[in-house]
Write a protein that holds these residues in place. Structure first.
Motif: not given
Length: 112
Positions: A34-38, A40-46
């Motif tokens: 969740q922190q990585l998505v927030k 901007g480091k990774i795309l969400s799984l969705d």
């Protein structure tokens, strides 16, 4: 003389164990993802799955986020419409396919 040999062996052992830890694969925990998505480091799984299912129509069976050598990847398992299990590894930063190099023939694009 024996002390020098023992010290040399110890130094070699420490270097080998450090190298083994550097290549260690670690599963990323949900709160970390969740922190990585927030951040901007990774795309969400969705978002990643939406892209995958557009090129390989099927049902998601399993998904995990792993980190190795500072690189993040999703490993997903999909059951295709032909009832075959497809294992895909995707770059978590951009959603691009890492492995396999080509999608199996059982992967059929989602109908338009």
């Amino acid at each position: 003389m024996k002390a020098v040999i023992y010290l040399s062996v110890l130094v070699c052992f420490l270097k080998l164990s450090t190298a083994a830890f550097a290549n260690q694969i670690e599963e990323v925990q949900h709160y970390q993802a969740q922190q990585l998505v927030k951040g901007g480091k990774i795309l969400s799984l969705d978002v990643t799955l939406a892209g995958v299912l557009a090129i390989c129509h099927g049902k998601l069976i399993d998904a995990h986020l792993y980190q190795q050598n500072g690189k993040l990847r999703y490993e997903v398992q999909i059951r295709t419409q032909a009832s075959q299990i497809v294992n895909l590894t995707l770059n978590a930063s951009n959603g691009q396919l890492i492995t396999p190099a080509e999608l199996p023939s059982s992967c059929i694009a989602k109908p338009l």
